[in-house]
Design an enzyme around this catalytic site. Structure first.
Site, PDB file in Angstrom:
ATOM      1  N   VAL A  16       0.846  -1.208   0.000  1.00 16.92           N
ATOM      2  CA  VAL A  16       0.000   0.000   0.000  1.00 16.92           C
ATOM      3  C   VAL A  16       0.879   1.254   0.000  1.00 16.92           C
ATOM      4  O   VAL A  16       0.599   2.225  -0.711  1.00 16.92           O
ATOM      5  CB  VAL A  16      -0.977   0.000   1.200  1.00 16.92           C
ATOM      6  CG1 VAL A  16      -1.781   1.290   1.245  1.00 16.92           C
ATOM      7  CG2 VAL A  16      -1.915  -1.194   1.117  1.00 16.92           C
ATOM      8  N   LYS A 106      -6.349  -1.352  10.657  1.00 14.31           N
ATOM      9  CA  LYS A 106      -7.671  -1.729  11.179  1.00 14.31           C
ATOM     10  C   LYS A 106      -7.554  -2.480  12.504  1.00 14.31           C
ATOM     11  O   LYS A 106      -8.387  -2.298  13.399  1.00 14.31           O
ATOM     12  CB  LYS A 106      -8.433  -2.580  10.155  1.00 14.31           C
ATOM     13  CG  LYS A 106      -7.691  -3.804   9.693  1.00 14.31           C
ATOM     14  CD  LYS A 106      -8.264  -4.395   8.422  1.00 14.31           C
ATOM     15  CE  LYS A 106      -7.259  -5.385   7.860  1.00 14.31           C
ATOM     16  NZ  LYS A 106      -7.600  -5.906   6.575  1.00 14.31           N
ATOM     17  N   GLU A 130      -9.519   6.260   6.697  1.00  5.73           N
ATOM     18  CA  GLU A 130     -10.431   5.817   5.634  1.00  5.73           C
ATOM     19  C   GLU A 130     -10.092   4.437   5.091  1.00  5.73           C
ATOM     20  O   GLU A 130     -10.968   3.623   4.809  1.00  5.73           O
ATOM     21  CB  GLU A 130     -10.370   6.835   4.473  1.00  5.73           C
ATOM     22  CG  GLU A 130     -11.339   6.570   3.361  1.00  5.73           C
ATOM     23  CD  GLU A 130     -12.782   6.735   3.830  1.00  5.73           C
ATOM     24  OE1 GLU A 130     -13.211   7.865   4.022  1.00  5.73           O
ATOM     25  OE2 GLU A 130     -13.460   5.713   4.019  1.00  5.73           O
ATOM     26  N   ILE A 137     -13.398   2.754  -0.578  1.00  5.13           N
ATOM     27  CA  ILE A 137     -14.724   3.394  -0.540  1.00  5.13           C
ATOM     28  C   ILE A 137     -14.690   4.543   0.474  1.00  5.13           C
ATOM     29  O   ILE A 137     -14.385   4.305   1.640  1.00  5.13           O
ATOM     30  CB  ILE A 137     -15.824   2.391  -0.097  1.00  5.13           C
ATOM     31  CG1 ILE A 137     -15.756   1.113  -0.919  1.00  5.13           C
ATOM     32  CG2 ILE A 137     -17.194   3.020  -0.203  1.00  5.13           C
ATOM     33  CD1 ILE A 137     -16.699   0.024  -0.412  1.00  5.13           C
ATOM     34  N   GLY A 188      -4.477 -12.292  -4.580  1.00  2.00           N
ATOM     35  CA  GLY A 188      -3.853 -11.359  -3.620  1.00  2.00           C
ATOM     36  C   GLY A 188      -4.832 -10.640  -2.707  1.00  2.00           C
ATOM     37  O   GLY A 188      -4.480  -9.643  -2.088  1.00  2.00           O
ATOM     38  N   ASP A 202     -11.665 -10.191  10.462  1.00  2.00           N
ATOM     39  CA  ASP A 202     -11.363  -8.982   9.681  1.00  2.00           C
ATOM     40  C   ASP A 202     -12.626  -8.119   9.533  1.00  2.00           C
ATOM     41  O   ASP A 202     -12.583  -6.891   9.687  1.00  2.00           O
ATOM     42  CB  ASP A 202     -10.834  -9.424   8.308  1.00  2.00           C
ATOM     43  CG  ASP A 202     -10.535  -8.262   7.387  1.00  2.00           C
ATOM     44  OD1 ASP A 202      -9.488  -7.623   7.573  1.00  2.00           O
ATOM     45  OD2 ASP A 202     -11.353  -7.982   6.486  1.00  2.00           O
ATOM     46  N   LYS A 206     -13.417  -4.245  11.069  1.00  2.00           N
ATOM     47  CA  LYS A 206     -13.894  -3.132  10.235  1.00  2.00           C
ATOM     48  C   LYS A 206     -15.257  -2.633  10.719  1.00  2.00           C
ATOM     49  O   LYS A 206     -15.535  -1.430  10.695  1.00  2.00           O
ATOM     50  CB  LYS A 206     -13.961  -3.582   8.772  1.00  2.00           C
ATOM     51  CG  LYS A 206     -12.574  -3.837   8.176  1.00  2.00           C
ATOM     52  CD  LYS A 206     -12.657  -4.581   6.857  1.00  2.00           C
ATOM     53  CE  LYS A 206     -11.293  -4.765   6.219  1.00  2.00           C
ATOM     54  NZ  LYS A 206     -11.318  -5.715   5.096  1.00  2.00           N
ATOM     55  N   GLY A 303      -6.725  -4.138  -2.184  1.00  2.00           N
ATOM     56  CA  GLY A 303      -5.878  -3.864  -3.346  1.00  2.00           C
ATOM     57  C   GLY A 303      -5.042  -2.617  -3.093  1.00  2.00           C
ATOM     58  O   GLY A 303      -5.470  -1.692  -2.403  1.00  2.00           O
TER      59      GLY A 303
HETATM   60  N1  HSE Z   1      -8.132  -9.314   3.430  1.00  2.00           N
HETATM   61  C1  HSE Z   1      -8.897  -8.122   3.314  1.00  2.00           C
HETATM   62  C2  HSE Z   1     -10.075  -8.433   2.428  1.00  2.00           C
HETATM   63  C3  HSE Z   1      -8.060  -7.018   2.712  1.00  2.00           C
HETATM   64  O1  HSE Z   1     -10.128  -9.525   1.859  1.00  2.00           O
HETATM   65  O2  HSE Z   1     -10.968  -7.621   2.318  1.00  2.00           O
HETATM   66  C4  HSE Z   1      -8.604  -5.654   2.949  1.00  2.00           C
HETATM   67  O3  HSE Z   1      -8.727  -5.328   4.283  1.00  2.00           O
END
Ligand code: HSE
Length: 429
Positions: A16, A106, A130, A137, A188, A202, A206, A303
């Site tokens: 990133v 995060k 963000e 987004i 990826g 995850d 979020k 990405g």
């Molecule tokens: N592994 C996360 C996903 C990457 O698949 O959304 C972005 O946080």
């Protein structure tokens, strides 16, 4: 006099960060015109300063210590793209001296976001993040600015590209779970440890970040009831389709009169829902506000470049404030622990699929477990299988979540049950 440049300290130089440096170079003029001064990276903290990198870092001081970068007098803005909990000290150092922070972290935000917001507020500066939820987004910027004074009743979101890709390709291309995961990894999207994607962790991180902005409550992600998609089978997706649903891993925040219902789990959603069209690695955040009604934010949640653009957007916003001399009032953050509705008390419909011995009285035993827990069947489908087995699929009416789980436990313990029920909630308000 505005400063001649906004000097950036960058923590991390991975995918990133490389995307961010590329955008910084390619959009140099646009950034300068938007900010009123150029953004110049003066220092970068990396684990191994001697290692050669893809990004052009000529003229930049490479250091191993993130705290030293955060404390450096030639850093006006700190951008943290290293990840992990260890960078907390660097973020604190920057915020305590009034240096704004942009982060995509995060995990740290979902653990210590409230603390970081307090540190920023105490010094009259900002922390923006963000890129941490929903990737490219701009939903957090929308919640922070245009929607700041809106009251939300509902937030339902697809926040993990990996699991959304897996479910989409299982549904569309008939792949099984393992094949679909393998494809997501090759593309990826998956975390280095895909368990975080697959278990829903995850998504919970979020969700905890989004609800702080949308509902002004501070909820550690570990306190959000979370289930992932491990064990989802091709047959579940076929059954969902038969009943007019599609399967998504959702982060849900729903305001009830008796508390906020927060949860992460796979769910059957009606195909007519806007979120049903969010496929593959895309993310979607559906919000229902008192004044605004329904809104859907849609885009790439993962990405390098989508995430880098989100970081750049935050960096430009922070840099404009530096150039304009904007200071925020030293105020306590708004987040507070809100009243929660426990998952046990949530009322929801369920999909159940199980395999039983195909002989008289078995269906009655299954129905007995459901009835005994006050769970009522809305629809049922039975298919005769081989080896004297039958596959039963049921959709329930709304029932207390705890009651359905108790019934499922009871059914799983019946001697005639060959395969314990798969139980998936139906999200159909
Ligand atoms: N592994 C996360 C996903 C990457 O698949 O959304 C972005 O946080």
């Amino acid at each position: 006099m505005p400063p001649p440049a906004v000097r950036v300290g960058l923590l991390g130089c991975g995918v990133v960060a490389t995307g961010f440096l590329r955008l910084l170079r390619e959009r140099e003029r646009l950034i300068r015109e938007s900010v009123g001064a150029p953004l110049i990276v003066t220092r970068v903290a990396v684990r191994d300063p001697a290692k050669r990198r893809g990004a052009d870092l000529s003229g930049v001081a490479l250091e191993a210590d993130p705290v030293a970068v955060a404390a450096a007098t030639d850093v006006d803005l700190l951008i943290e793209l290293a990840g992990g909990e260890a960078v907390f000290d660097a973020l604190r150092t920057a915020l305590e001296r009034g240096v704004p922070v942009v982060t995509a972290n995060k995990h740290l935000l979902s653990l210590r976001g409230e603390e970081l917001e307090r540190l920023a507020a105490a010094s009259g500066t900002t922390i923006r993040y963000e890129a941490s939820a929903g990737g490219g987004i701009p939903v957090l910027q929308a919640l922070e600015h245009g929607l700041r004074t809106e009251r939300f009743q509902l937030l339902v979101a697809i926040l993990n590209g990996t699991t959304n890709y897996i479910l989409s390709t299982m549904e569309r291309d008939g792949r099984d779970f393992a094949e679909a995961l393998d494809a997501a990894r090759k593309l990826g999207f998956a975390e280095s440890d895909p368990t975080l994607d697959l278990t829903g962790a995850d998504t919970a991180e979020k969700l905890s970040i989004l609800v702080r902005r949308a509902f002004r409550v501070s909820v550690p992600h570990a306190s959000i009831p979370t289930e992932g998609i491990i064990g989802m089978e091709q047959e579940d997706l076929r059954q969902a389709d038969r009943f007019g649903y599609t399967v998504k891993l959702l982060g849900i925040a729903l305001r009830h009169s008796d508390g906020l219902d927060l949860r992460v789990h796979p769910a059957f959603i009606p195909k007519r829902y806007l979120l049903a069209s969010v496929r593959d690695e895309f993310n979607g955040v559906y919000l229902r506000g008192e004044a605004t009604g329904s809104m859907l934010f849609y885009g790439k949640g993962a990405g390098a470049l989508p995430t880098a653009q989100a970081v750049l957007g935050d960096a430009v916003a922070a840099a404009r404030e530096i150039v304009g001399g904007v200071r925020y009032p030293r105020a306590a953050p708004e987040a507070e622990p809100g009243k929660r509705l426990p998952l046990d008390e949530v009322r929801t419909k369920y999909y159940l699929r199980l395999i039983v011995e195909d002989r008289p009285g078995v269906l009655a035993q299954v129905a007995g477990c459901l009835g005994g827990s006050r769970v009522s069947v809305a629809q049922m489908f039975q298919a005769e299988g081989i080896r004297g087995e039958a596959s039963i699929t049921m959709l329930t009416h709304d029932a207390r979540d705890r009651d359905v789980r108790d019934a499922v436990k009871g059914i799983a313990g019946l001697p005639a049950v060959r395969k314990a029920p798969r139980a998936v909630r139906i999200f159909d308000l």
